[in-house]
Scaffold this motif. Structure first.
Motif, PDB file in Angstrom:
ATOM      1  N   LYS A   1      11.536  -6.040  -5.699  1.00 30.12           N
ATOM      2  CA  LYS A   1      11.994  -5.450  -6.959  1.00 30.12           C
ATOM      3  C   LYS A   1      10.876  -5.539  -7.977  1.00 30.12           C
ATOM      4  O   LYS A   1      10.166  -6.537  -8.064  1.00 30.12           O
ATOM      5  N   LEU A   2      10.735  -4.464  -8.756  1.00 34.72           N
ATOM      6  CA  LEU A   2       9.731  -4.420  -9.811  1.00 34.72           C
ATOM      7  C   LEU A   2      10.377  -4.871 -11.121  1.00 34.72           C
ATOM      8  O   LEU A   2      11.379  -4.301 -11.568  1.00 34.72           O
ATOM      9  N   PHE A   3       9.812  -5.907 -11.727  1.00 36.39           N
ATOM     10  CA  PHE A   3      10.378  -6.488 -12.942  1.00 36.39           C
ATOM     11  C   PHE A   3       9.595  -6.066 -14.177  1.00 36.39           C
ATOM     12  O   PHE A   3       8.388  -6.315 -14.274  1.00 36.39           O
ATOM     13  N   GLY A   4      10.288  -5.413 -15.114  1.00 32.71           N
ATOM     14  CA  GLY A   4       9.778  -5.220 -16.453  1.00 32.71           C
ATOM     15  C   GLY A   4      10.389  -6.277 -17.348  1.00 32.71           C
ATOM     16  O   GLY A   4      11.013  -7.234 -16.877  1.00 32.71           O
ATOM     17  N   GLU A   5      10.238  -6.119 -18.662  1.00 33.36           N
ATOM     18  CA  GLU A   5      10.729  -7.144 -19.579  1.00 33.36           C
ATOM     19  C   GLU A   5      12.248  -7.322 -19.500  1.00 33.36           C
ATOM     20  O   GLU A   5      12.749  -8.444 -19.525  1.00 33.36           O
ATOM     21  N   PHE A   6      12.990  -6.226 -19.430  1.00 39.44           N
ATOM     22  CA  PHE A   6      14.444  -6.321 -19.375  1.00 39.44           C
ATOM     23  C   PHE A   6      14.899  -7.089 -18.146  1.00 39.44           C
ATOM     24  O   PHE A   6      15.747  -7.991 -18.236  1.00 39.44           O
ATOM     25  N   ASP A   7      14.345  -6.747 -16.986  1.00 35.99           N
ATOM     26  CA  ASP A   7      14.741  -7.414 -15.736  1.00 35.99           C
ATOM     27  C   ASP A   7      14.328  -8.878 -15.734  1.00 35.99           C
ATOM     28  O   ASP A   7      15.052  -9.736 -15.214  1.00 35.99           O
TER      29      ASP A   7
ATOM     30  N   TYR B   1       0.830  -1.198   0.000  1.00 36.92           N
ATOM     31  CA  TYR B   1       0.000   0.000   0.000  1.00 36.92           C
ATOM     32  C   TYR B   1       0.867   1.252   0.000  1.00 36.92           C
ATOM     33  O   TYR B   1       0.581   2.232  -0.690  1.00 36.92           O
ATOM     34  N   HIS B   2       1.945   1.209   0.761  1.00 33.49           N
ATOM     35  CA  HIS B   2       2.823   2.374   0.885  1.00 33.49           C
ATOM     36  C   HIS B   2       3.658   2.589  -0.372  1.00 33.49           C
ATOM     37  O   HIS B   2       3.765   3.728  -0.865  1.00 33.49           O
ATOM     38  N   GLU B   3       4.244   1.511  -0.915  1.00 35.08           N
ATOM     39  CA  GLU B   3       5.170   1.654  -2.034  1.00 35.08           C
ATOM     40  C   GLU B   3       4.479   1.723  -3.395  1.00 35.08           C
ATOM     41  O   GLU B   3       4.882   2.499  -4.263  1.00 35.08           O
ATOM     42  N   LEU B   4       3.454   0.907  -3.600  1.00 35.69           N
ATOM     43  CA  LEU B   4       2.810   0.847  -4.906  1.00 35.69           C
ATOM     44  C   LEU B   4       1.578   1.733  -5.014  1.00 35.69           C
ATOM     45  O   LEU B   4       1.146   2.067  -6.116  1.00 35.69           O
TER      46      LEU B   4
ATOM     47  N   PHE C   1       6.136  -7.632  -9.199  1.00 34.26           N
ATOM     48  CA  PHE C   1       6.878  -7.183  -8.024  1.00 34.26           C
ATOM     49  C   PHE C   1       7.199  -8.413  -7.190  1.00 34.26           C
ATOM     50  O   PHE C   1       6.306  -9.128  -6.742  1.00 34.26           O
ATOM     51  N   MET C   2       8.514  -8.676  -6.992  1.00 38.60           N
ATOM     52  CA  MET C   2       8.937  -9.872  -6.267  1.00 38.60           C
ATOM     53  C   MET C   2       9.787  -9.496  -5.064  1.00 38.60           C
ATOM     54  O   MET C   2      10.714  -8.684  -5.186  1.00 38.60           O
ATOM     55  N   PRO C   3       9.490 -10.100  -3.899  1.00 35.87           N
ATOM     56  CA  PRO C   3      10.409  -9.934  -2.763  1.00 35.87           C
ATOM     57  C   PRO C   3      11.755 -10.545  -3.118  1.00 35.87           C
ATOM     58  O   PRO C   3      11.810 -11.631  -3.694  1.00 35.87           O
ATOM     59  N   VAL C   4      12.832  -9.851  -2.815  1.00 37.78           N
ATOM     60  CA  VAL C   4      14.165 -10.361  -3.138  1.00 37.78           C
ATOM     61  C   VAL C   4      15.018 -10.591  -1.894  1.00 37.78           C
ATOM     62  O   VAL C   4      16.069 -11.222  -1.953  1.00 37.78           O
TER      63      VAL C   4
END
Length: 278
Positions: free
Chosen positions: A170-176, A45-48, A160-163
């Motif tokens: 971390k937020l993953f787009g196509e490159f990541d 809720y806070h970050e996204l 968005f995956m906990p790392v």
């Protein structure tokens, strides 16, 4: 920005359970997974800052994947009682937040999420979403890398995956996503068709490792095209294609064709589960 956040409930629940010590409530119930799940929820809720939010859960009944392949996820240990006892509590917590829950017998949460994403993308294109405000971005929250196959920059779909435990993500787009897996997101099922997956027990093609699988899929585009190239034999022996498709590799691919096609079917997230995002 209007952002739709879709949470993979079971994946986050598992993540929280294994990241935290066995905390207990005053009445002695184990609640570490509940505490971790709520912590992640508040962090999201806070970050996204979601405009819309929903959670998808697995159902206890066997899924179609188990019917297709009896050995599916056979190597996974049974869920610990300490975790299973917290699932009902987490459902209650989600309901107390007034967050809608989506689940469907015969399918996994992954498939439910894939179907919700597809519907949200269509609604955005028609500008006819839940509150007549189209979501500009769709973020799937999960710890399961299989869901990276849904990442699509053009459609505004990210993962968005906990790392690190439950504190960092971390937020993953196509490159990541490609950097993480080795192939484009949409080609992940084809990659797993050849390389297999130990976690879910996809058999893949024996003798074809992750590096070779990635090279073949990046070169040919799909597992079906790999086999088409083997059958047509239209390339010269000196070409790059035949450097990849050596006689030894071809023999392995031929022997494992049925396994490869089965593995792709198992790895492909469905987008036609009869759930309604409205």
């Amino acid at each position: 920005m209007n952002r739709l956040v879709l949470i993979d409930g079971n994946a986050i629940l598992h993540r929280a359970y294994h990241a935290l010590p066995p905390l207990t409530s005053p009445d002695g119930k184990q609640v570490n997974a509940v505490y971790g799940f709520v912590s992640i929820l508040l962090k999201l809720y806070h970050e996204l800052q979601p405009t819309y939010i929903a959670v998808a859960f697995d159902r206890p009944k066997p899924t179609f994947r188990k019917e297709l392949y009896k050995e599916y996820q056979a190597k996974r240990p049974e869920m610990e009682e300490g975790l299973s006892s917290q699932i009902g509590i987490v459902h209650e917590v989600v309901a107390s937040f007034n967050i809608p829950v989506f689940e469907f017998d015969g399918y996994e949460a992954d498939d439910v999420l894939g179907s919700l994403v597809k519907q949200a993308v269509v609604e955005r294109r028609t500008q006819n979403s839940m509150t007549n405000q189209k979501p500009d971005e769709i973020v799937i929250v999960t710890g399961d890398r299989d869901l990276l196959q849904l990442v699509d920059d053009e459609k505004g779909v990210k993962v968005f995956m906990p790392v690190k435990g439950i504190s960092e993500g971390k937020l993953f787009g196509e490159f990541d996503a490609k950097e993480r897996v080795g192939v484009e997101p949409k080609k992940i099922p084809d990659y797993k068709a050849l390389a297999g997956d130990q976690s879910d027990n996809y058999p893949g093609v024996p003798g074809i490792g992750p590096k070779m699988a990635a090279e073949l899929i990046e070169r040919f585009g799909s597992v079906e095209e790999v086999y088409q190239q083997i059958e047509s034999k239209v390339e010269s022996r000196k070409s790059k294609v035949n450097n990849l498709l050596s006689e030894r590799v071809v023999e392995k691919l031929k022997a494992g064709k049925e396994s490869a096609l089965l593995s792709k079917n198992l790895a492909t997230i469905r987008t036609d589960v009869p759930v309604d995002i409205q």
